[in-house]
Design a protein around this motif. Structure first.
Motif, short mmCIF file in Angstrom:
data_model
loop_
_atom_site.label_atom_id
_atom_site.label_comp_id
_atom_site.label_asym_id
_atom_site.label_seq_id
_atom_site.Cartn_x
_atom_site.Cartn_y
_atom_site.Cartn_z
N LEU A 148 0.80 -1.11 -0.05
CA LEU A 148 -0.20 0.10 0.00
C LEU A 148 0.99 1.16 0.18
CD1 LEU A 148 -2.80 -1.01 2.62
CD2 LEU A 148 -3.05 -0.88 0.08
N ILE A 149 1.99 1.16 0.78
CA ILE A 149 2.80 2.51 0.73
C ILE A 149 3.42 2.63 -0.53
CG2 ILE A 149 5.07 3.32 1.90
CD1 ILE A 149 4.33 1.87 4.28
N TRP A 150 3.90 1.45 -1.32
CA TRP A 150 4.32 1.76 -2.59
C TRP A 150 3.49 2.45 -3.47
CZ3 TRP A 150 9.25 0.46 -4.77
CH2 TRP A 150 10.24 0.06 -4.08
N ILE A 151 2.30 1.73 -3.35
CA ILE A 151 0.89 2.30 -4.53
C ILE A 151 0.88 4.10 -3.83
CG2 ILE A 151 -1.40 2.32 -4.82
CD1 ILE A 151 -1.12 -0.73 -4.26
N PHE A 152 0.91 4.30 -2.74
CA PHE A 152 0.55 5.68 -2.32
C PHE A 152 1.79 6.57 -2.82
CE2 PHE A 152 1.24 8.79 0.96
CZ PHE A 152 0.14 9.83 0.86
N GLY A 153 3.01 6.06 -2.57
CA GLY A 153 4.31 6.90 -3.13
C GLY A 153 4.21 7.03 -4.61
N ALA A 154 3.59 6.05 -5.41
CA ALA A 154 3.65 6.18 -6.93
C ALA A 154 2.54 7.38 -7.02
CB ALA A 154 3.23 5.12 -7.50
N ILE A 155 1.28 7.33 -6.35
CA ILE A 155 0.45 8.44 -6.49
C ILE A 155 1.17 9.60 -6.27
CG2 ILE A 155 -1.78 9.20 -5.52
CD1 ILE A 155 -2.71 6.54 -5.00
N VAL A 156 1.55 9.89 -5.17
CA VAL A 156 2.24 11.22 -4.98
C VAL A 156 3.25 11.68 -5.88
CG1 VAL A 156 3.97 12.36 -3.16
CG2 VAL A 156 2.09 11.00 -2.35
N GLY A 157 4.18 10.65 -6.29
CA GLY A 157 5.01 10.94 -7.46
C GLY A 157 4.18 11.54 -8.71
#
Length: 316
Positions: A148-157
Motif C-alpha cells: 500500500l505504501i508503494w502504491i501511495f508513493g506512486a500516486i504522490v509522484g
C-alpha cells in the motif's frame, strides 16, 4: 493551457554544485562515487541476506528489505548521472527523462518516509504489546502495508510531476541540483511557479511531518514503557538503539524540512549550500540506514558470519 505551446526546452542540464570550481570536480565526483558504492554494497547485502535466509523472514526485516531496495533504486536512478556530469561533462537530461527522474525522486522519498514510520510502528508494538506482537504484526500484514505504501508513493509522484508538467518551459534549462525534483525545475518555468511550489510544500509537509510526528511519539512511549518496567539492561539497550535510529531519522527529516520551509519563504541564496543540504538528507541516510537498522543487529551479523564461513569452507 495556451502557454503550454510556448514550451521550447527539450533538455535540462544538471549543474550539481553551481559555484564549484573545476579543480574540485575530482574530489566531489570521487566522494559521490564512493557514497554510491557504499550504498550499493550495504543495501545489496541487506537485500540478499533477507531474501535468501529464511530465519530473516520476519516483519521487521521485511520492512528493512523494502527500505533497502527503495534506497538502492533511488541512488541508481540519480547518482550515476551526476557522477557522469563531473567525470565526462555529461550533465544533460532530455525533458521527458528529467520528469521521469522527478517522479521517482518524489515517489521513493515518500516511500522511504512511510517505511521508516512503519518500522517505528513495528518497534512500538514489540515493546508495548509484546504478548500480542505476533497476532498484531505478521509477515502478511507487513507485506500488505508495504504494498500500500508503494502504491501511495506512486500516486504522490504522479501528482508532483503533473504540477511541473502543467507549466511552460521556454527559457533557462540549467538545474541547480544533483537531480530533477519539483522546486529546482519549476523555478525555471517562464510562468509563475509559486502555486506549484506551494502545493508541493503542502504535500511534502504531509509526507514527512505526519510520519515524523508518529515516529517521535512512538519512541517516547516505547522508552517510557521500558523505563517504567525498571529493567536496566533492557532500558540501556533500547536507549542506545533509539539514539542510533534517531541519528538516521533526524538526518533524513530535519534538513529536508528546513530546505522545504526555507524555499517556500524564499530560495536559499547560496545555491551550493542548498545542494549540499539536499545531498546530506538524501544520500547519507541511504548508506547509514542498512548499517544502523540492520547490519549492526546481532541476528544479521550472525547470519552474515555464517554465510561467509560457508563460502570460505566451499572455496577451500
Amino acid at each position: 493551457m495556451a502557454n503550454q505551446t510556448k514550451s521550447t526546452v527539450v533538455e535540462f542540464v544538471l549543474l550539481g554544485f553551481p559555484g564549484l570550481g573545476e579543480k574540485f570536480y575530482p574530489v566531489v565526483s570521487i566522494t559521490i562515487f564512493l557514497l554510491y558504492n557504499l550504498s550499493l554494497y550495504a543495501n545489496g547485502i541487506v537485500i540478499v541476506l533477507i531474501s535468501l535466509q529464511e530465519q530473516l523472514h520476519q516483519p521487521m526485516y521485511v520492512i528493512v528489505g523494502n527500505l533497502a531496495f527503495s534506497d538502492l533504486l533511488f541512488d541508481t536512478l540519480t547518482l550515476p548521472k551526476i557522477i557522469a556530469k563531473y567525470w565526462f561533462g555529461h550533465g544533460s537530461l532530455a525533458f521527458s527523462v528529467c520528469f521521469l527522474q522527478m517522479f521517482f525522486v518524489h515517489y521513493l522519498a515518500t516511500l522511504g518516509s512511510f517505511l521508516i514510520m512503519l518500522m517505528a510502528i513495528d518497534r512500538y508494538v514489540a515493546i508495548c504489546k509484546p504478548l500480542r506482537y505476533h497476532t498484531i504484526v505478521s509477515n502478511r500484514v507487513v507485506t500488505i502495508l508495504c504494498l500500500l505504501i508503494w502504491i501511495f508513493g506512486a500516486i504522490v509522484g504522479l501528482v508532483v510531476i503533473s504540477m511541473g508538467l502543467w507549466l511552460p518551459y521556454c527559457g533557462p534549462n540549467r538545474i541547480k541540483s544533483c537531480f530533477c525534483s519539483l522546486t529546482p525545475v519549476v523555478v525555471l518555468s517562464c510562468a509563475d511557479s509559486a502555486s506549484a511550489r506551494r502545493t508541493g510544500f503542502i504535500i511534502a509537509l504531509f509526507v514527512h511531518v505526519f510520519p515524523l510526528s508518529f515516529i517521535v511519539f512512538s519512541y517516547i512511549i516505547s522508552l517510557s514503557k521500558l523505563r517504567a518496567l525498571g529493567r536496566s539492561k533492557n532500558w540501556q539497550k533500547a536507549f542506545y538503539t533509539c539514539t542510533t535510529h534517531g541519528f538516521v531519522i533526524s538526518l533524513y527529516y530535519i534538513p529536508r524540512l528546513i530546505v522545504y520551509t526555507y524555499n517556500q519563504v524564499q530560495l536559499i541564496p547560496n545555491a551550493d549550500l542548498s545542494v549540499l543540504l539536499i545531498c546530506l538528507y538524501t544520500f547519507v541516510p541511504h548508506f547509514a540506514s542498512p548499517i544502523i537498522f540492520c547490519l549492526r543487529t546481532e541476528e544479521i551479523k550472525r547470519t552474515l558470519r555464517n554465510v561467509l564461513k560457508r563460502m570460505i569452507t566451499k572455496k577451500y
